[in-house]
Design a protein around this motif. Structure first.
Motif, short mmCIF file in Angstrom:
data_model
loop_
_atom_site.label_atom_id
_atom_site.label_comp_id
_atom_site.label_asym_id
_atom_site.label_seq_id
_atom_site.Cartn_x
_atom_site.Cartn_y
_atom_site.Cartn_z
N ARG A 1 0.98 -1.42 0.10
CA ARG A 1 0.22 -0.14 0.11
C ARG A 1 0.89 1.33 0.02
O ARG A 1 0.20 2.22 -0.80
CB ARG A 1 -1.07 0.06 1.46
CG ARG A 1 -2.05 1.15 1.45
CD ARG A 1 -3.05 1.35 0.18
NE ARG A 1 -3.76 2.16 0.59
CZ ARG A 1 -3.06 3.67 -0.47
NH1 ARG A 1 -2.55 4.28 -0.82
NH2 ARG A 1 -4.41 4.61 0.28
N LYS A 2 2.16 1.24 0.04
CA LYS A 2 2.67 2.35 0.59
C LYS A 2 3.80 2.94 -0.63
O LYS A 2 4.38 3.64 -0.47
CB LYS A 2 3.44 1.86 2.45
CG LYS A 2 2.58 2.13 3.17
CD LYS A 2 3.35 2.44 4.84
CE LYS A 2 3.84 3.30 4.59
NZ LYS A 2 4.70 3.94 6.26
N THR A 3 3.80 1.72 -1.11
CA THR A 3 4.75 1.43 -2.40
C THR A 3 4.55 2.92 -3.35
O THR A 3 3.28 2.73 -3.58
CB THR A 3 4.84 0.26 -2.64
OG1 THR A 3 3.88 -0.34 -3.80
CG2 THR A 3 5.79 -0.87 -2.31
N SER A 4 5.94 3.47 -3.85
CA SER A 4 5.55 4.21 -4.62
C SER A 4 4.42 3.32 -6.17
O SER A 4 4.14 4.92 -6.99
CB SER A 4 7.14 5.19 -5.18
OG SER A 4 8.08 4.04 -5.42
N ALA A 5 6.03 2.45 -6.63
CA ALA A 5 5.12 1.71 -7.48
C ALA A 5 3.41 1.39 -7.68
O ALA A 5 3.30 0.43 -6.97
CB ALA A 5 5.73 1.29 -8.09
N GLU A 6 2.13 2.19 -7.79
CA GLU A 6 0.97 1.58 -8.06
C GLU A 6 1.34 0.60 -9.07
O GLU A 6 -0.17 0.09 -8.57
CB GLU A 6 0.07 2.77 -8.16
CG GLU A 6 -0.16 4.15 -7.12
CD GLU A 6 -1.35 4.43 -7.05
OE1 GLU A 6 -1.64 4.72 -8.17
OE2 GLU A 6 -0.83 5.35 -6.53
N THR A 7 1.46 0.38 -10.03
CA THR A 7 1.65 -1.24 -10.74
C THR A 7 2.09 -2.37 -10.33
O THR A 7 1.83 -2.82 -10.88
CB THR A 7 2.47 -0.60 -12.44
OG1 THR A 7 3.53 -0.29 -12.12
CG2 THR A 7 1.66 1.03 -12.91
N ILE A 8 2.98 -1.89 -8.90
CA ILE A 8 2.51 -3.42 -8.72
C ILE A 8 1.76 -4.34 -8.09
O ILE A 8 0.99 -3.79 -6.84
CB ILE A 8 3.95 -3.39 -7.35
CG1 ILE A 8 4.41 -4.86 -7.23
CG2 ILE A 8 2.97 -2.24 -5.99
CD1 ILE A 8 5.64 -4.07 -5.71
#
Length: 359
Positions: free
Chosen positions: A207-214
């Motif tokens: 949820r906190k990752t900058s890459a929303e495509t993961i």
């Protein structure tokens, strides 16, 4: 060699697979192999496929003299190796040797846990009678010896676990099945869905990752209450489109081959973690925690990434690094595959076990 393995667990797990794979190789090499196990269908069903003699006993532990009496009839007085996978079963074997009058049994114990050794007078007697204790990691050995059990160092060996290469079986295309865009990064966890595996930490990090495509795929089964809580957390984090619970799946290797990297975020100290090896064997980078035996073969920024357990921030940073740098992900994966082949292959594991048997 005449070799007996003793399995007393009621469910199929890593220890049972360890025995199954080892028996297959011993049989192929022409050794006489037999098994003692409980009459539990989940375990017995798998073991019967080996097509070797299987003796079902209650195997209730230290005071189970009935099992020892039946075992004594099987092992007789001829020289043999008896390989057990917990210390309680070692007592059953020693009683059987006394009953049979057999002084030619070589008793070997594999320690699959990270736990201190017991130090009572009864266990001190057991340690004197055991020929060798095999630990699946240096961590397992260190923790066992931290309670100062009276057992000579020359009786102790560390033989890292391994996995048997599995043929690839075609499965459904994950990206098509889950509607994952071609440009998205696919991360994967496989194993038991349980609190000690740190999956809630992983979901929060996603949820906190900058890459929303993961996108994250979770493969495995677990306690219904815990799985329900995971689903609720996914909903709360608004991740229903990016985190996918697939449940139990056969042919896990074929799914790993479709992933960009693996994540094993265990909170509890793993004695070894075969799951990490499965990613390494397929040339996939793995992010895992540094508190277990996996840190003995996963080297940070060399063939994988290590993070502290329960550390959402550190895991988030690792996920951002690996998803934002495809070249790094592929480089770590290639080195992981090389290290698996050169140091951790099943052939090397098998040779080390044979050397213990023959010593």
């Amino acid at each position: 060699m005449r070799i007996y393995h003793v399995i007393s667990n009621k469910v199929w797990g890593g220890g049972e697979q360890y025995v199954f794979d080892l028996c297959q190789h011993l049989i192929k090499d022409g050794h006489q192999v037999e098994l003692f196990c409980r009459p539990c269908q989940p375990v017995l069903k798998q073991l019967l496929t080996l097509n070797i003699p299987i003796h079902t006993l209650s195997l209730k532990g230290i005071g189970d003299i009935v099992s020892s009496m039946h075992m004594a009839k099987v092992i007789g007085r001829e020289a043999c190796i008896v390989h057990v996978h917990n210390f309680k079963d070692a007592f059953t074997v020693l009683y059987a040797c006394k009953i049979a009058g057999n002084r030619q049994v070589k008793l070997i114990v594999t320690r699959h846990l990270v736990r201190q050794g017991k130090t009572s007078w009864l266990y001190r007697w057991l340690y004197r009678s055991i020929h060798r204790v095999i630990f699946v990691s240096n961590l397992a050995k260190m923790e066992f010896m931290s309670s100062y059990p009276k057992i000579p160092e020359e009786k102790l060996s560390v033989v890292h676990n391994s996995i048997v290469p599995q043929p690839t079986v075609q499965t459904e295309n994950l990206r098509e099945m889950l509607s994952v865009p071609s440009q998205a990064v696919l991360a994967m966890y496989h194993g038991r869905l349980a609190a000690e595996k740190g999956l809630d930490v992983l979901i929060k990090a996603i949820r906190k990752t900058s890459a929303e495509t993961i996108h994250l795929v979770l493969i495995g089964s677990g306690d219904e209450v815990y799985v329900r809580n995971l689903r609720q957390l996914i909903e709360q984090m608004n991740l229903r489109d990016r985190v996918h619970l697939l449940g139990f799946r056969d042919n896990v290797i074929s799914y790993i081959q479709q992933a960009d990297f693996g994540v094993i975020p265990s909170i509890a100290r793993e004695s070894f973690s075969l799951a990490c090896l499965e990613y390494m064997s397929q040339g996939r980078c793995v992010i895992t925690t540094n508190n277990g035996g996996q840190s003995e073969y996963v080297k940070n920024d060399i063939n994988g990434i290590l993070v502290p357990p329960s550390d959402t921030e550190a895991l988030t940073v690792a996920l951002n690094r690996i998803t934002g740098n495809k070249e790094l992900c592929e480089t770590l994966g290639k080195r992981a595959q090389h290290d698996f082949s050169s140091m951790l292959s099943y052939e090397q594991f098998y040779k080390r076990i044979l050397s213990v048997y023959e010593d």
